[in-house]
Design an enzyme around this catalytic site. Structure first.
Site, PDB file in Angstrom:
ATOM      1  N   HIS A 291       0.847  -1.203   0.000  1.00 41.18           N
ATOM      2  CA  HIS A 291       0.000   0.000   0.000  1.00 41.18           C
ATOM      3  C   HIS A 291       0.880   1.249   0.000  1.00 41.18           C
ATOM      4  O   HIS A 291       1.190   1.819   1.040  1.00 41.18           O
ATOM      5  CB  HIS A 291      -0.918  -0.012   1.223  1.00 41.18           C
ATOM      6  CG  HIS A 291      -1.986   1.043   1.206  1.00 41.18           C
ATOM      7  ND1 HIS A 291      -3.029   1.058   2.113  1.00 41.18           N
ATOM      8  CD2 HIS A 291      -2.188   2.102   0.406  1.00 41.18           C
ATOM      9  CE1 HIS A 291      -3.807   2.084   1.877  1.00 41.18           C
ATOM     10  NE2 HIS A 291      -3.322   2.739   0.838  1.00 41.18           N
TER      11      HIS A 291
ATOM     12  N   HIS B 159       1.398   5.103  -2.195  1.00 38.05           N
ATOM     13  CA  HIS B 159       0.826   6.058  -3.155  1.00 38.05           C
ATOM     14  C   HIS B 159       1.887   7.097  -3.527  1.00 38.05           C
ATOM     15  O   HIS B 159       2.731   7.457  -2.702  1.00 38.05           O
ATOM     16  CB  HIS B 159      -0.371   6.801  -2.559  1.00 38.05           C
ATOM     17  CG  HIS B 159      -1.532   5.942  -2.186  1.00 38.05           C
ATOM     18  ND1 HIS B 159      -2.217   5.177  -3.114  1.00 38.05           N
ATOM     19  CD2 HIS B 159      -2.162   5.734  -0.998  1.00 38.05           C
ATOM     20  CE1 HIS B 159      -3.214   4.539  -2.504  1.00 38.05           C
ATOM     21  NE2 HIS B 159      -3.191   4.856  -1.227  1.00 38.05           N
TER      22      HIS B 159
ATOM     23  N   ARG C 140      -1.829   8.768  -6.018  1.00 34.53           N
ATOM     24  CA  ARG C 140      -2.296   9.312  -4.737  1.00 34.53           C
ATOM     25  C   ARG C 140      -3.807   9.168  -4.623  1.00 34.53           C
ATOM     26  O   ARG C 140      -4.562   9.621  -5.502  1.00 34.53           O
ATOM     27  CB  ARG C 140      -1.891  10.786  -4.652  1.00 34.53           C
ATOM     28  CG  ARG C 140      -2.217  11.454  -3.341  1.00 34.53           C
ATOM     29  CD  ARG C 140      -1.637  12.860  -3.344  1.00 34.53           C
ATOM     30  NE  ARG C 140      -1.944  13.562  -2.105  1.00 34.53           N
ATOM     31  CZ  ARG C 140      -1.493  14.769  -1.806  1.00 34.53           C
ATOM     32  NH1 ARG C 140      -0.719  15.409  -2.683  1.00 34.53           N
ATOM     33  NH2 ARG C 140      -1.811  15.345  -0.660  1.00 34.53           N
TER      34      ARG C 140
ATOM     35  N   SER D  20      -6.161  10.451  -2.616  1.00 35.37           N
ATOM     36  CA  SER D  20      -7.003  11.646  -2.495  1.00 35.37           C
ATOM     37  C   SER D  20      -7.042  12.442  -3.793  1.00 35.37           C
ATOM     38  O   SER D  20      -7.966  13.237  -4.008  1.00 35.37           O
ATOM     39  CB  SER D  20      -6.497  12.535  -1.355  1.00 35.37           C
ATOM     40  OG  SER D  20      -5.184  12.988  -1.605  1.00 35.37           O
TER      41      SER D  20
ATOM     42  N   HIS E 253     -10.455   1.293  -2.183  1.00 34.93           N
ATOM     43  CA  HIS E 253      -9.926   2.553  -1.644  1.00 34.93           C
ATOM     44  C   HIS E 253     -10.705   3.731  -2.196  1.00 34.93           C
ATOM     45  O   HIS E 253     -10.676   4.002  -3.394  1.00 34.93           O
ATOM     46  CB  HIS E 253      -8.455   2.680  -2.023  1.00 34.93           C
ATOM     47  CG  HIS E 253      -7.656   3.541  -1.094  1.00 34.93           C
ATOM     48  ND1 HIS E 253      -8.065   4.790  -0.699  1.00 34.93           N
ATOM     49  CD2 HIS E 253      -6.465   3.311  -0.456  1.00 34.93           C
ATOM     50  CE1 HIS E 253      -7.159   5.306   0.127  1.00 34.93           C
ATOM     51  NE2 HIS E 253      -6.190   4.420   0.291  1.00 34.93           N
TER      52      HIS E 253
ATOM     53  N   TYR F   3     -12.332   7.311   4.611  1.00 35.25           N
ATOM     54  CA  TYR F   3     -11.546   6.118   4.319  1.00 35.25           C
ATOM     55  C   TYR F   3     -11.978   4.950   5.200  1.00 35.25           C
ATOM     56  O   TYR F   3     -12.199   3.834   4.726  1.00 35.25           O
ATOM     57  CB  TYR F   3     -10.054   6.383   4.559  1.00 35.25           C
ATOM     58  CG  TYR F   3      -9.334   7.165   3.481  1.00 35.25           C
ATOM     59  CD1 TYR F   3     -10.024   7.857   2.479  1.00 35.25           C
ATOM     60  CD2 TYR F   3      -7.949   7.237   3.471  1.00 35.25           C
ATOM     61  CE1 TYR F   3      -9.350   8.575   1.512  1.00 35.25           C
ATOM     62  CE2 TYR F   3      -7.260   7.953   2.498  1.00 35.25           C
ATOM     63  CZ  TYR F   3      -7.962   8.623   1.528  1.00 35.25           C
ATOM     64  OH  TYR F   3      -7.287   9.326   0.561  1.00 35.25           O
TER      65      TYR F   3
ATOM     66  N   HIS G 227      -6.138   0.035   5.567  1.00 38.71           N
ATOM     67  CA  HIS G 227      -6.236   0.702   6.866  1.00 38.71           C
ATOM     68  C   HIS G 227      -6.686  -0.268   7.954  1.00 38.71           C
ATOM     69  O   HIS G 227      -7.488   0.067   8.825  1.00 38.71           O
ATOM     70  CB  HIS G 227      -7.180   1.900   6.779  1.00 38.71           C
ATOM     71  CG  HIS G 227      -7.009   2.687   5.513  1.00 38.71           C
ATOM     72  ND1 HIS G 227      -7.992   2.791   4.550  1.00 38.71           N
ATOM     73  CD2 HIS G 227      -5.938   3.359   5.014  1.00 38.71           C
ATOM     74  CE1 HIS G 227      -7.545   3.513   3.530  1.00 38.71           C
ATOM     75  NE2 HIS G 227      -6.291   3.866   3.787  1.00 38.71           N
TER      76      HIS G 227
ATOM     77  N   GLU H 183       1.430   2.693   3.801  1.00 37.29           N
ATOM     78  CA  GLU H 183       0.887   3.922   3.214  1.00 37.29           C
ATOM     79  C   GLU H 183       1.724   5.125   3.646  1.00 37.29           C
ATOM     80  O   GLU H 183       1.198   6.196   3.921  1.00 37.29           O
ATOM     81  CB  GLU H 183      -0.594   4.121   3.586  1.00 37.29           C
ATOM     82  CG  GLU H 183      -1.332   5.058   2.664  1.00 37.29           C
ATOM     83  CD  GLU H 183      -2.805   5.223   3.016  1.00 37.29           C
ATOM     84  OE1 GLU H 183      -3.530   5.805   2.198  1.00 37.29           O
ATOM     85  OE2 GLU H 183      -3.229   4.772   4.092  1.00 37.29           O
TER      86      GLU H 183
ATOM     87  N   ARG I 272       1.435  11.564   8.701  1.00 42.18           N
ATOM     88  CA  ARG I 272       2.860  11.714   8.402  1.00 42.18           C
ATOM     89  C   ARG I 272       3.694  12.108   9.618  1.00 42.18           C
ATOM     90  O   ARG I 272       4.920  12.172   9.521  1.00 42.18           O
ATOM     91  CB  ARG I 272       3.060  12.759   7.309  1.00 42.18           C
ATOM     92  CG  ARG I 272       2.273  12.476   6.046  1.00 42.18           C
ATOM     93  CD  ARG I 272       2.611  13.465   4.947  1.00 42.18           C
ATOM     94  NE  ARG I 272       1.792  13.226   3.753  1.00 42.18           N
ATOM     95  CZ  ARG I 272       2.038  13.754   2.566  1.00 42.18           C
ATOM     96  NH1 ARG I 272       3.076  14.548   2.398  1.00 42.18           N
ATOM     97  NH2 ARG I 272       1.249  13.493   1.531  1.00 42.18           N
TER      98      ARG I 272
END
Length: 342
Positions: free
Chosen positions: A6, A8, A71, A73, A178, A194, A223, A284, A290
């Protein structure tokens, strides 16, 4: 190997976002609509965006290979129409392919689809075919809610989605379920939409007999499965009331969960409740969360630390989570690795 299923391209060069903003502006003024050829991103720009970000973290944390997709989003299927989504998906998928070409030992691509609200999913098949046959993609990301938080599409069990499933079975590729950006103020994109979608997708599968029609179809619910592991008893009870088979027989040959859970108790719960054969390593990283956890001093998305610290998983279990399960659930990934002698 430690395979992260996972990842992106969240660090793509700024030119990508600039082009997308121009495309969105072109919806109101056709004279401003850019062409795909207007986007110029050099190999050196791609190298810099990866080497200083994802690849640096992979080396620091000790992972080997990432299944890399656009990505999430940025998919934003609710924007524009199918033509807009088609152009945008093609651009994003090509960039991930270029990453994999530049760093073949560390990245292998997965595709976003050019979904659009109210449009037949069969319209996505040409892009899917191109990505598998030309780019060597090993998976797709499937958005169960192209409307962006309003849930106007039929459930995943509906025949509406069958054209995609037929291609998935033909190509032996799984779909990560997703969603993308939420444009519904009730649902924060990463904190609610999500996780809601993860839980919703699982329940849509539970209430149906989808896998009788597609016994080899594979879904990866990211997730950590949203609320699913935490409420496993609820889902077992609901399946029982609905006269469905036991969940291990009803769903667990086809549904898998990743380890994008950002604290030790969450991973411990996941690995206690969900059979180890259904858990795939993922982080991810440089994604939704982050920051650095002040309680540990490490990044929240450094999920390998949690797997390593687990008192539940054996050495054999860790092999399955890190590599064995990914090679089984992603046959094209396994074939690509074997072709490299791995």
């Amino acid at each position: 190997m430690i395979i992260d299923i996972h990842g992106h391209y969240t660090t793509a060069p700024k030119a990508l976002e600039t082009w997308r903003n121009a495309q969105i502006a072109g919806l109101a003024d056709a004279a401003k609509m850019p062409r795909a050829a207007d986007l110029k991103i050099s190999d050196d720009e791609i190298r810099e965006s990866i080497e200083t970000n994802q690849l640096a973290r992979m080396r620091e944390r000790g992972s080997d290979l990432t299944v890399f997709s656009p990505r999430a989003s940025f998919m934003a299927h609710h924007i524009g129409d199918f033509r807009v989504s088609g152009t945008w998906a093609a651009i994003c998928n090509e960039l991930c392919y270029r990453v994999a070409q530049l760093f073949p030992e560390h990245f292998i691509p997965a595709a976003m689809l050019p979904q659009s609200p109210g449009v037949d999913p069969a319209s996505c098949i040409p892009e899917l075919v191109k990505c598998v046959e030309q780019y060597g993609n090993v998976a797709i990301n499937l958005n169960p809610d192209p409307s962006g938080g309003h849930w106007t599409s039929p459930p995943l069990s509906d025949r509406h989605w069958y054209p995609i499933y037929e291609k998935m079975v033909e190509y032996e590729i799984p779909a990560m379920i997703h969603v993308s950006t939420s444009c519904n103020a009730c649902f924060h994109t990463t904190g609610a939409h999500y996780l809601n979608a993860d839980t919703t997708a699982f329940m849509q599968c539970l209430t149906s007999d989808l896998f009788k029609d597609f016994p080899t179809l594979r879904f990866v619910i990211p997730h950590g499965g949203g609320a699913v592991p935490y409420h496993w008893g609820r889902f077992r009870g609901l399946a029982q009331e609905l006269k469905k088979p036991l969940l291990r027989d009803h769903l667990l040959n086809n549904v898998f969960f990743d380890t994008c859970v950002y604290h030790q108790p969450g991973i411990d719960l996941l690995t206690t409740v969900i059979p180890v054969d259904n858990i795939l390593f993922a982080s991810e990283m440089i994604g939704a969360v982050r920051g650095i956890d002040p309680e540990t001093g490490h990044h929240y998305d450094d999920t390998k630390r949690y797997v390593e610290s687990s008192k539940i998983l054996s050495a054999e279990d860790r092999f399955k989570v890190y590599e064995g399960n990914a090679r089984r659930v992603y046959p094209r990934l396994d074939a690509a690795l074997k072709a490299r002698g791995l």
